[in-house]
Design a protein around this motif. Structure first.
Motif, PDB file in Angstrom:
ATOM      1  N   MET A  38       3.247  10.269  -9.317  1.00 16.00           N
ATOM      2  CA  MET A  38       2.779  10.263 -10.705  1.00 16.00           C
ATOM      3  C   MET A  38       1.380  10.875 -10.897  1.00 16.00           C
ATOM      4  O   MET A  38       1.191  11.714 -11.745  1.00 16.00           O
ATOM      5  CB  MET A  38       2.754   8.832 -11.248  1.00 16.00           C
ATOM      6  N   ALA A  39       0.411  10.409 -10.136  1.00 14.21           N
ATOM      7  CA  ALA A  39      -0.979  10.792 -10.396  1.00 14.21           C
ATOM      8  C   ALA A  39      -1.437  11.992  -9.582  1.00 14.21           C
ATOM      9  O   ALA A  39      -2.433  12.615  -9.930  1.00 14.21           O
ATOM     10  CB  ALA A  39      -1.901   9.608 -10.113  1.00 14.21           C
ATOM     11  N   ARG A  40      -0.753  12.270  -8.487  1.00 13.81           N
ATOM     12  CA  ARG A  40      -1.121  13.391  -7.600  1.00 13.81           C
ATOM     13  C   ARG A  40      -2.583  13.289  -7.145  1.00 13.81           C
ATOM     14  O   ARG A  40      -3.341  14.261  -7.158  1.00 13.81           O
ATOM     15  CB  ARG A  40      -0.844  14.717  -8.261  1.00 13.81           C
ATOM     16  N   THR A  41      -2.959  12.076  -6.750  1.00 14.28           N
ATOM     17  CA  THR A  41      -4.312  11.806  -6.279  1.00 14.28           C
ATOM     18  C   THR A  41      -4.526  12.490  -4.928  1.00 14.28           C
ATOM     19  O   THR A  41      -3.640  12.436  -4.080  1.00 14.28           O
ATOM     20  CB  THR A  41      -4.519  10.282  -6.117  1.00 14.28           C
ATOM     21  N   PRO A  42      -5.677  13.119  -4.699  1.00 12.66           N
ATOM     22  CA  PRO A  42      -5.953  13.718  -3.384  1.00 12.66           C
ATOM     23  C   PRO A  42      -5.925  12.648  -2.293  1.00 12.66           C
ATOM     24  O   PRO A  42      -6.327  11.496  -2.516  1.00 12.66           O
ATOM     25  CB  PRO A  42      -7.348  14.301  -3.534  1.00 12.66           C
ATOM     26  N   LEU A  43      -5.464  13.020  -1.119  1.00 14.48           N
ATOM     27  CA  LEU A  43      -5.219  12.058  -0.050  1.00 14.48           C
ATOM     28  C   LEU A  43      -6.458  11.262   0.377  1.00 14.48           C
ATOM     29  O   LEU A  43      -6.368  10.040   0.499  1.00 14.48           O
ATOM     30  CB  LEU A  43      -4.588  12.764   1.147  1.00 14.48           C
ATOM     31  N   PRO A  44      -7.636  11.879   0.611  1.00 16.43           N
ATOM     32  CA  PRO A  44      -8.785  11.049   1.007  1.00 16.43           C
ATOM     33  C   PRO A  44      -9.157   9.996  -0.041  1.00 16.43           C
ATOM     34  O   PRO A  44      -9.436   8.849   0.298  1.00 16.43           O
ATOM     35  CB  PRO A  44      -9.917  12.065   1.192  1.00 16.43           C
ATOM     36  N   ALA A  45      -9.122  10.371  -1.309  1.00 13.73           N
ATOM     37  CA  ALA A  45      -9.434   9.405  -2.372  1.00 13.73           C
ATOM     38  C   ALA A  45      -8.349   8.336  -2.456  1.00 13.73           C
ATOM     39  O   ALA A  45      -8.647   7.154  -2.682  1.00 13.73           O
ATOM     40  CB  ALA A  45      -9.570  10.118  -3.709  1.00 13.73           C
ATOM     41  N   LEU A  46      -7.115   8.738  -2.266  1.00 12.59           N
ATOM     42  CA  LEU A  46      -5.998   7.787  -2.296  1.00 12.59           C
ATOM     43  C   LEU A  46      -6.127   6.773  -1.175  1.00 12.59           C
ATOM     44  O   LEU A  46      -5.945   5.569  -1.383  1.00 12.59           O
ATOM     45  CB  LEU A  46      -4.669   8.530  -2.192  1.00 12.59           C
ATOM     46  N   LEU A  47      -6.477   7.232   0.021  1.00 10.29           N
ATOM     47  CA  LEU A  47      -6.618   6.323   1.159  1.00 10.29           C
ATOM     48  C   LEU A  47      -7.755   5.336   0.944  1.00 10.29           C
ATOM     49  O   LEU A  47      -7.627   4.158   1.288  1.00 10.29           O
ATOM     50  CB  LEU A  47      -6.830   7.120   2.444  1.00 10.29           C
ATOM     51  N   LEU A  48      -8.859   5.793   0.371  1.00 15.21           N
ATOM     52  CA  LEU A  48      -9.965   4.873   0.086  1.00 15.21           C
ATOM     53  C   LEU A  48      -9.572   3.847  -0.973  1.00 15.21           C
ATOM     54  O   LEU A  48      -9.945   2.684  -0.887  1.00 15.21           O
ATOM     55  CB  LEU A  48     -11.203   5.649  -0.364  1.00 15.21           C
ATOM     56  N   GLY A  49      -8.816   4.280  -1.972  1.00 11.00           N
ATOM     57  CA  GLY A  49      -8.332   3.347  -2.982  1.00 11.00           C
ATOM     58  C   GLY A  49      -7.391   2.313  -2.411  1.00 11.00           C
ATOM     59  O   GLY A  49      -7.448   1.133  -2.762  1.00 11.00           O
ATOM     60  N   LEU A  50      -6.524   2.747  -1.499  1.00  9.29           N
ATOM     61  CA  LEU A  50      -5.601   1.808  -0.840  1.00  9.29           C
ATOM     62  C   LEU A  50      -6.365   0.824   0.027  1.00  9.29           C
ATOM     63  O   LEU A  50      -6.012  -0.354   0.092  1.00  9.29           O
ATOM     64  CB  LEU A  50      -4.581   2.570   0.002  1.00  9.29           C
ATOM     65  N   ALA A  51      -7.405   1.301   0.695  1.00 12.70           N
ATOM     66  CA  ALA A  51      -8.211   0.412   1.543  1.00 12.70           C
ATOM     67  C   ALA A  51      -8.884  -0.674   0.713  1.00 12.70           C
ATOM     68  O   ALA A  51      -9.009  -1.814   1.161  1.00 12.70           O
ATOM     69  CB  ALA A  51      -9.263   1.220   2.295  1.00 12.70           C
ATOM     70  N   GLY A  52      -9.286  -0.342  -0.501  1.00 11.18           N
ATOM     71  CA  GLY A  52      -9.926  -1.327  -1.360  1.00 11.18           C
ATOM     72  C   GLY A  52      -8.973  -2.399  -1.863  1.00 11.18           C
ATOM     73  O   GLY A  52      -9.404  -3.502  -2.184  1.00 11.18           O
ATOM     74  N   ASP A  53      -7.688  -2.087  -1.907  1.00  9.52           N
ATOM     75  CA  ASP A  53      -6.706  -3.031  -2.416  1.00  9.52           C
ATOM     76  C   ASP A  53      -6.053  -3.881  -1.339  1.00  9.52           C
ATOM     77  O   ASP A  53      -5.286  -4.783  -1.649  1.00  9.52           O
ATOM     78  CB  ASP A  53      -5.595  -2.288  -3.175  1.00  9.52           C
ATOM     79  N   CYS A  54      -6.327  -3.596  -0.067  1.00  9.84           N
ATOM     80  CA  CYS A  54      -5.664  -4.290   1.040  1.00  9.84           C
ATOM     81  C   CYS A  54      -6.609  -5.266   1.728  1.00  9.84           C
ATOM     82  O   CYS A  54      -7.820  -5.171   1.595  1.00  9.84           O
ATOM     83  CB  CYS A  54      -5.176  -3.280   2.075  1.00  9.84           C
ATOM     84  N   LYS A  55      -6.021  -6.151   2.512  1.00  8.81           N
ATOM     85  CA  LYS A  55      -6.801  -7.056   3.354  1.00  8.81           C
ATOM     86  C   LYS A  55      -7.105  -6.356   4.673  1.00  8.81           C
ATOM     87  O   LYS A  55      -6.680  -5.230   4.905  1.00  8.81           O
ATOM     88  CB  LYS A  55      -6.024  -8.350   3.572  1.00  8.81           C
ATOM     89  N   GLU A  56      -7.736  -7.053   5.571  1.00  7.96           N
ATOM     90  CA  GLU A  56      -8.393  -6.451   6.719  1.00  7.96           C
ATOM     91  C   GLU A  56      -7.572  -5.520   7.619  1.00  7.96           C
ATOM     92  O   GLU A  56      -7.975  -4.385   7.761  1.00  7.96           O
ATOM     93  CB  GLU A  56      -9.041  -7.534   7.589  1.00  7.96           C
ATOM     94  N   PRO A  57      -6.484  -5.858   8.226  1.00  7.77           N
ATOM     95  CA  PRO A  57      -5.938  -4.869   9.165  1.00  7.77           C
ATOM     96  C   PRO A  57      -5.508  -3.572   8.477  1.00  7.77           C
ATOM     97  O   PRO A  57      -5.766  -2.481   8.976  1.00  7.77           O
ATOM     98  CB  PRO A  57      -4.757  -5.553   9.820  1.00  7.77           C
ATOM     99  N   ALA A  58      -4.894  -3.687   7.310  1.00 10.97           N
ATOM    100  CA  ALA A  58      -4.445  -2.497   6.588  1.00 10.97           C
ATOM    101  C   ALA A  58      -5.637  -1.743   6.003  1.00 10.97           C
ATOM    102  O   ALA A  58      -5.668  -0.513   6.013  1.00 10.97           O
ATOM    103  CB  ALA A  58      -3.463  -2.882   5.489  1.00 10.97           C
ATOM    104  N   ALA A  59      -6.619  -2.466   5.507  1.00 10.08           N
ATOM    105  CA  ALA A  59      -7.807  -1.825   4.933  1.00 10.08           C
ATOM    106  C   ALA A  59      -8.556  -1.031   6.002  1.00 10.08           C
ATOM    107  O   ALA A  59      -8.999   0.091   5.748  1.00 10.08           O
ATOM    108  CB  ALA A  59      -8.726  -2.865   4.306  1.00 10.08           C
ATOM    109  N   ALA A 108       0.831  -1.204   0.000  1.00 11.17           N
ATOM    110  CA  ALA A 108       0.000   0.000   0.000  1.00 11.17           C
ATOM    111  C   ALA A 108       0.870   1.261   0.000  1.00 11.17           C
ATOM    112  O   ALA A 108       0.585   2.210  -0.732  1.00 11.17           O
ATOM    113  CB  ALA A 108      -0.928   0.006   1.207  1.00 11.17           C
ATOM    114  N   PHE A 109       1.930   1.257   0.781  1.00 15.53           N
ATOM    115  CA  PHE A 109       2.786   2.446   0.821  1.00 15.53           C
ATOM    116  C   PHE A 109       3.577   2.612  -0.471  1.00 15.53           C
ATOM    117  O   PHE A 109       3.833   3.738  -0.894  1.00 15.53           O
ATOM    118  CB  PHE A 109       3.710   2.418   2.031  1.00 15.53           C
ATOM    119  N   ARG A 110       3.934   1.511  -1.106  1.00 14.89           N
ATOM    120  CA  ARG A 110       4.573   1.629  -2.431  1.00 14.89           C
ATOM    121  C   ARG A 110       3.613   2.288  -3.419  1.00 14.89           C
ATOM    122  O   ARG A 110       3.987   3.171  -4.178  1.00 14.89           O
ATOM    123  CB  ARG A 110       5.003   0.258  -2.943  1.00 14.89           C
ATOM    124  N   ARG A 111       2.380   1.819  -3.402  1.00 14.57           N
ATOM    125  CA  ARG A 111       1.380   2.393  -4.304  1.00 14.57           C
ATOM    126  C   ARG A 111       1.115   3.857  -3.956  1.00 14.57           C
ATOM    127  O   ARG A 111       0.956   4.698  -4.840  1.00 14.57           O
ATOM    128  CB  ARG A 111       0.084   1.598  -4.235  1.00 14.57           C
TER     129      ARG A 111
END
Length: 165
Positions: free
Chosen positions: A48-69, A38-41
């Motif tokens: 690269m993409a300069r994604t806003p932080l709240p949207a980035l965090l939600l995207g990371l949560a969708g890609d991770c399993k439970e404790p990290a999500a 998640a931190f690599r992404r």
């Protein structure tokens, strides 16, 4: 017959305790791996993409399993509700199933996520390195810890069985 049943229950209890401890260690290793990914992404998205932080965090949560999500969802939700971001980040980091050193590394990232791109990327790289070191150390220690845990639980169960009989 009752002693035999009691002995079986004690042995099964020792095996269950060993299995539970083993699963807990595996969960910690999986959480480390998820957070590293998640931190690599996150670093790539910031660079690269300069994604806003709240949207980035939600995207990371969708890609991770439970404790990290759960961590990323909680921080994103708190930030969206107007809570102080660094405090929400530190609170979420404290709830992660990691060793104290790793929690501290993730927690310190809260202040650095509010700087310029270069500062953010350096901080993320530092956290990734810290988590990778911990994962490597855990992997090296894993066989020894599993042997020690198996010896402990099965020896304790055997001692109780001997005392029962």
């Amino acid at each position: 017959m009752v002693k035999l049943l009691g002995s079986f229950c004690i042995a099964a209890g020792g095996a269950l305790a060993w299995y539970s401890q083993r699963a807990e260690r595996r969960w910690e290793r999986d959480a480390l791996s998820d957070l590293q990914r998640a931190f690599r992404r996150m670093g790539e998205e910031v660079r690269m993409a300069r994604t806003p932080l709240p949207a980035l965090l939600l995207g990371l949560a969708g890609d991770c399993k439970e404790p990290a999500a759960a961590f990323f969802k909680a921080v994103s939700r708190a930030a969206a509700e107007g809570e102080d971001f660094p405090r929400a980040w530190r609170k979420g980091a404290a709830d992660l199933p990691l060793r104290e050193r790793d929690k501290a590394a993730v927690s310190t990232l809260a202040q650095d996520l509010q700087g310029d791109e270069e500062k953010v990327c350096k901080a993320i790289s530092h956290v990734i390195c810290t988590l990778a070191d911990s994962a490597g150390e855990a992997e090296r220690k894993r066989p020894e810890e599993e042997k020690r845990a198996a010896a402990l639980w099965f020896s304790a169960a055997a001692l109780l069985v001997i005392l029962l009989i």
